[in-house]
Design an enzyme around this catalytic site. Structure first.
Site, PDB file in Angstrom:
ATOM      1  CG  ASP A   1      41.751  37.338  22.518  1.00  0.00           C
ATOM      2  OD1 ASP A   1      41.554  36.503  23.410  1.00  0.00           O
ATOM      3  OD2 ASP A   1      41.398  38.528  22.601  1.00  0.00           O
TER       4      ASP A   1
ATOM      5  CG  HIS B   1      45.811  35.433  23.553  1.00  0.00           C
ATOM      6  ND1 HIS B   1      46.197  36.447  24.393  1.00  0.00           N
ATOM      7  CD2 HIS B   1      44.500  35.202  23.827  1.00  0.00           C
ATOM      8  CE1 HIS B   1      45.171  36.808  25.144  1.00  0.00           C
ATOM      9  NE2 HIS B   1      44.118  36.072  24.815  1.00  0.00           N
TER      10      HIS B   1
ATOM     11  CG  HIS C   1      40.278  32.996  25.716  1.00  0.00           C
ATOM     12  ND1 HIS C   1      40.477  33.362  27.024  1.00  0.00           N
ATOM     13  CD2 HIS C   1      40.780  34.010  24.971  1.00  0.00           C
ATOM     14  CE1 HIS C   1      41.060  34.546  27.074  1.00  0.00           C
ATOM     15  NE2 HIS C   1      41.256  34.965  25.838  1.00  0.00           N
TER      16      HIS C   1
ATOM     17  CG  HIS D   1      43.974  42.200  28.977  1.00  0.00           C
ATOM     18  ND1 HIS D   1      43.107  41.491  28.195  1.00  0.00           N
ATOM     19  CD2 HIS D   1      43.515  43.476  29.008  1.00  0.00           C
ATOM     20  CE1 HIS D   1      42.138  42.311  27.780  1.00  0.00           C
ATOM     21  NE2 HIS D   1      42.375  43.522  28.260  1.00  0.00           N
TER      22      HIS D   1
ATOM     23  CG  HIS E   1      44.687  40.654  23.185  1.00  0.00           C
ATOM     24  ND1 HIS E   1      44.955  41.727  23.987  1.00  0.00           N
ATOM     25  CD2 HIS E   1      44.164  39.709  23.999  1.00  0.00           C
ATOM     26  CE1 HIS E   1      44.595  41.437  25.233  1.00  0.00           C
ATOM     27  NE2 HIS E   1      44.124  40.215  25.256  1.00  0.00           N
TER      28      HIS E   1
ATOM     29  CE  LYS F   1      46.526  37.839  29.472  1.00  0.00           C
ATOM     30  NZ  LYS F   1      45.856  37.609  28.214  1.00  0.00           N
TER      31      LYS F   1
END
Ligand code: NCD
Ligand code: ZN
Length: 344
Positions: free
Chosen positions: A246, A14, A16, A135, A173, A98
Site C-alpha cells: 500500500d 497492493h 499506488h 478496501h 491492507h 477493486k
C-alpha cells in the site's frame, strides 16, 4: 560471518503508482526490488474500463521497462459493466477488481454506495474467478474511524461472502485482530494483504508527542494489540497472508497540511524494513512465504524465477529521507528503528 537471505524476487500485491510526473518519479522505487505489483486504480479520474487499464499499463511500462510487470485492476463503480470486466480479464488486461466504499479513502468518491446493487457483478466475477480486492472500511459518519474495519466485516464483507461464496476475495491492507480472525474463520478463497507500515506502527506513533502526518494512512493504524495480531499473521507461515505494501505517495505539501492526505510511502525501504521486522520476530524464514510465495499462490501465478538477496550489515543502512519527483518531494517512511538489512 555475514548473514544473507536469498528469496525468490518478491511481488507487491497492493501498490499506488499514480500517474504523470509522480509515476515517473516513484515507479523505479518499486521496480528495483519487486517483479510484479497489483496496481491500484484510484487515479483521477479512476481506471474504470478495460481500455483505461490497458492505457495505464502502457504508461507504467514506459517508466519501468519490461523488467517490472504491473498487474492491472479496475475500479468498481455502480455503473461497472460486468461484460467489460469479464472481457478485460479474459484478455489478460486486468488481474483483479477493486472495491472502494464511496468516500472511504483517497480518490474514492466514485466508489460503491449500495453493495446490493453490485450483486450481478460479483456473480460474474465469481464465475470467471476474478478476485475482488476490498478496501474494508465502512464510511458511515457515526462509526468511529478505529472501528470501521471491524464493522465492514460484519455489515458488508460477510454478507457478500454468504451470498456469493465462490467469489475470491482479498481483504486489502488489514489493520485489526478482527480481520485476522475473520480470515482464519473462512475457506481458502479469502486472503489478506498486510502492509509494511502496519507491521511497524500503532496509533501512538501517529498521535503521541505531536501529530506525524507521514504515519497517517487509511485504514488508520490501530492500537498495539492489533499490530501484534498482524505481526503474528504475517510471520505465521499461513499462506493466506501476503505482502501488499500500500505504498501510497503524496507530495510533502499534501501530507504536511491542515488536512493532510492519507498514505505512507514505503516502496524505497520496504524489503529492508520487512527483513528487520521478521528477523526481530525470530521469523526470518517466513519472509519468503510472505513476500514471494503466498501472493502468487492466491493469485494462481507462478513464483518469480529471479531472486533477491538481503545482507545483514554491522552498521545501519541509510535510505534517502525523500524521493524528489517532478510533482514535488515525497517523504520515505521512517520505521523509527535502525535497519541492518540491505538489498544487495
Ligand atoms: C491510499 C492512497 O493514497 O491512494 N491511501 C492510503 O492511506 N492507503 C488509498 C488507500 O489504499 O486507501
Ligand atoms: Zn491502497
Amino acid at each position: 560471518m555475514t548473514q544473507t537471505l536469498t528469496i525468490p524476487r518478491p511481488d507487491d500485491w497492493h501498490l499506488h503508482l499514480r500517474d504523470g510526473a509522480m509515476l515517473a518519479g516513484i515507479a523505479p522505487e518499486s521496480a528495483r526490488h519487486f517483479a510484479r505489483a497489483i496496481i491500484m486504480p484510484n487515479l483521477v479520474p479512476p481506471v474504470v474500463t478495460g481500455a483505461d487499464a490497458a492505457a495505464y499499463h502502457g504508461r507504467i511500462r514506459a517508466v519501468t521497462g519490461a523488467g517490472f510487470t504491473p498487474l492491472m485492476t479496475l475500479y468498481l463503480t455502480e455503473a461497472t459493466d460486468p461484460a467489460d470486466l469479464v472481457a478485460a480479464h479474459a484478455q489478460g488486461i486486468i488481474t483483479a477488481v477493486k472495491l472502494y466504499p464511496a468516500g472511504a479513502t483517497t480518490n474514492s468518491a466514485s466508489g460503491v454506495r449500495d453493495f446490493d446493487r453490485m450483486r450481478p457483478v460479483f456473480e460474474a466475477m465469481a464465475e470467471a474467478g476474478i478476485p475482488l480486492l476490498c478496501h474494508g472500511e465502512v464510511t458511515d459518519p457515526e462509526i468511529d474511524i478505529f472501528d470501521r474495519e471491524a464493522v465492514f466485516i460484519d455489515r458488508v464483507l460477510d454478507p457478500i461472502r454468504r451470498r456469493t461464496p465462490a467469489l475470491r476475495v482479498v481483504m486489502e491492507h488489514i489493520t485489526t485482530a478482527d480481520a485476522v480472525a475473520y480470515v482464519h474463520s473462512q475457506p481458502e478463497n479469502l486472503g489478506a494483504t498486510i502492509t509494511t507500515h502496519h507491521l511497524v506502527i500503532n496509533r501512538n506513533h501517529i498521535l503521541v508527542g505531536g501529530i506525524k502526518p507521514h504515519y497517517y494512512c487509511l485504514p488508520v493504524a490501530k492500537r498495539e494489540t492489533h499490530r501484534q495480531a498482524l505481526l503474528s499473521a504475517a510471520t505465521s507461515g499461513d499462506a493466506r497472508f501476503f505482502l501488499g505494501t500500500d505504498s501510497a505517495p503524496h507530495t510533502d505539501d499534501a501530507k504536511e497540511s491542515a488536512c493532510g492526505c492519507a498514505g505512507c510511502f514505503t516502496a524505497t525501504n520496504t524489503m529492508s524494513i520487512l527483513a528487520q521486522v521478521f528477523d526481530d520476530a525470530g521469523a526470518l524464514d517466513k519472509l519468503e512465504g510472505f513476500a514471494s510465495r503466498n501472493g502468487p499462490g492466491f493469485y494462481r501465478l507462478p513464483v518469480n524465477e529471479g531472486t533477491l538477496t538481503l545482507e545483514k550489515t554491522d552498521t545501519p543502512v541509510i535510505y534517502p529521507a525523500k524521493i524528489e519527483t517532478g510533482a514535488g518531494p515525497v517523504t520515505v517512511f521512517d520505521p523509527g528503528f535502525p535497519l541492518y538489512w540491505r538489498v544487495l
